[in-house]
Write a protein that holds these residues in place. Structure first.
Motif, PDB file in Angstrom:
ATOM      1  N   ASN A 121       7.397   4.429  -1.228  1.00 54.39           N
ATOM      2  CA  ASN A 121       7.406   4.488  -2.692  1.00 54.39           C
ATOM      3  C   ASN A 121       6.018   4.570  -3.313  1.00 54.39           C
ATOM      4  O   ASN A 121       5.886   4.988  -4.459  1.00 54.39           O
ATOM      5  N   TRP A 135      10.860  -3.249   7.443  1.00 54.83           N
ATOM      6  CA  TRP A 135      11.600  -2.370   6.531  1.00 54.83           C
ATOM      7  C   TRP A 135      11.027  -2.464   5.118  1.00 54.83           C
ATOM      8  O   TRP A 135      10.923  -1.463   4.420  1.00 54.83           O
ATOM      9  N   ASP A 193       9.358   0.607   3.012  1.00 54.21           N
ATOM     10  CA  ASP A 193       9.778   0.923   1.651  1.00 54.21           C
ATOM     11  C   ASP A 193       8.580   1.017   0.720  1.00 54.21           C
ATOM     12  O   ASP A 193       8.487   1.939  -0.102  1.00 54.21           O
TER      13      ASP A 193
END
Length: 161
Positions: free
Chosen positions: A50, A42, A46
């Motif tokens: 981003n 995870w 992320d």
């Protein structure tokens, strides 16, 4: 020879009354390892969401996580009974093959963590880039490796045979 007394020798810890996990040890180790594996992936998802450009986070760095995941499967594919030779007499290599497989799995896991650490310090620390992609990559591989260790050594079959 004199025997040194331990200060914790007579220390008695009371049993935890609200949680008895003796028969649930395998399930808890599996859940903990799965959560660590999930959190590791995870974090890198992320980072990839981003920082989508190659200049911020090179997509080739995902190879470290893939190698760590392969390591997780290799480490947990053999039990300690197979490594000891208690439950593994078939096959071409026997316990030696199980030991070699486990060793290669640990080498891959350590290599993934070391490579992520190298990438963190070589490309992100001390440069103009933001450091979160490198930290996220390192955390991903650390969580995956710790998750494989939690699963491997947290199961009662592997500890007690």
């Amino acid at each position: 020879m004199t025997k040194m007394a331990s200060c914790f020798e007579n220390l008695q810890m009371p049993a935890c009354e609200w949680f008895e996990g003796g028969d649930k040890r395998n399930a808890l180790a599996s859940i903990a390892a799965g959560v660590l594996f999930f959190v590791g992936w995870w974090i890198i998802i992320d980072v990839a969401a981003n920082y989508p450009s190659m200049s911020e986070f090179n997509h080739a760095y995902h190879v470290c996580g893939v190698i760590g995941t392969i390591s997780l499967f290799m480490i947990n594919a053999v039990s300690n009974a197979q490594v000891r030779g208690d439950a593994y007499s078939n096959g071409c290599f026997g316990p030696r093959g199980a030991r070699a497989w486990l060793f290669i799995g640990f080498v891959l896991g350590f290599a993934a963590v070391i490579a992520a650490c190298w990438i963190l310090f070589a490309d992100f620390v001390g440069s103009d880039k933001k450091s979160w992609p490198g930290v996220g990559l390192f955390l991903q591989n650390t969580f995956i490796f710790v998750g494989s260790l939690v699963y491997k050594f947290g199961r009662s079959e592997d500890l007690w045979g």
